[in-house]
Structure formats: C-alpha cells, structure tokens
Design a protein around this motif. Structure first.
Motif: not given
Length: 162
Positions: A51, A55, A59, A65, A83
């Motif tokens: 997770k 992320r 980023d 998403q 996430v």
C-alpha cells in the motif's frame, strides 16, 4: 488463511517468511515449514509495503486512482481499497500494477533485498536499522532505479507491528 491463499501468496512473500524465525523456503519457492502465525505476519508485512509503495508510485507518476483503475481494469473503489490497505490484489492484478509502473513485483510487495534486510533487522533489534555500506549502496540503487523511498514502507511496518 486457506490452503489456496497460502499457495497463491507463497511466491511473492517468500523472503518475508524466510526472515521470520522458523519459516523455510526451498530453492523452488515451495513452503516447507511455516506456522499460520508466521504466514499471517508475512502477509501483513507484504500488504503494508504494497500500500505504501503503490501510493509512492502513483505520486511519482502523478496518476489518479481512476486512471490506474482503467489501466488494470478494476473499479476506482477497488484502487482506493488497495491504497488504504483494506484489500490486497490478486496475483494477476499485482503483476499488472508492477508492469504498469515498470517495477519488479518483488519491489512492489517488499521482497527486494533492501527491504528484506531492513525488515529482518527491525524484527531482531526492534529499533531503527543502521545504514551500513551494503544498505547504503542498495538504497542508492533502489532510489536511482525506481525513484521512490524504500524506507517509507519499512517505517510503516515498524509503526504497525513493532
């Protein structure tokens, strides 16, 4: 954890299980000895690393998403659950995510050498791992190759487990 789930996850969490006391993986990646508690802990660590890394990769690539959802053919709600760590994807989706971000599956789930070293040291010392020359070299290679911070996932594991 069901027998089918054990077989599914063994391939991508073998080093995490190996770092736990009492779990052994043979050269073919077949589980020889491991308790349910050790398997559950390894799965939990893998989920945390996944997770955090997901992320970071989203980023890094400025990806929403809903954009990732369309790429791997799932709903945006499911990506949100990935996430947040409430759902762990099946192997096929893990592979698609890794391929999309051009990172090895091992990196995505914390099987890489650097993460394994840090997690093993965390488990043994229950403290912040020291940065020796080997880890410094691996850290530089990791950051250069994937453009994400590998230690962030390890720190999240420390906060949630140790």
């Amino acid at each position: 954890v069901t027998r089918a789930k054990k077989k599914l996850y063994i391939g991508h969490i073998a080093p995490l299980i190996e770092s736990l006391k009492g779990g052994f993986i043979n050269w073919k990646g077949v589980l020889l000895i491991v308790t349910n508690e050790q398997l559950n802990q390894a799965l939990y660590l893998s989920k945390i690393v996944f997770k955090v890394r997901l992320r970071q990769l989203m980023d890094r690539d400025h990806l929403l998403q809903k954009e990732l959802a369309s790429v791997i053919d799932v709903s945006p709600i499911l990506i949100s659950k990935y996430v947040s760590g409430t759902v762990f994807p099946r192997y096929k989706k893990l592979y698609m995510i890794a391929a999309y971000f051009s990172v090895p599956l091992e990196v995505l789930v914390g099987q890489d050498e650097l993460t394994a070293l840090y997690l093993k040291e965390l488990q043994q010392a229950n403290s912040v791992p020291k940065l020796d020359n080997l880890k410094a070299s691996l850290l530089n290679q990791f950051v250069d190759a994937y453009k994400i911070d590998p230690i962030l996932a390890v720190n999240e594991c420390r906060e949630n487990i140790y």
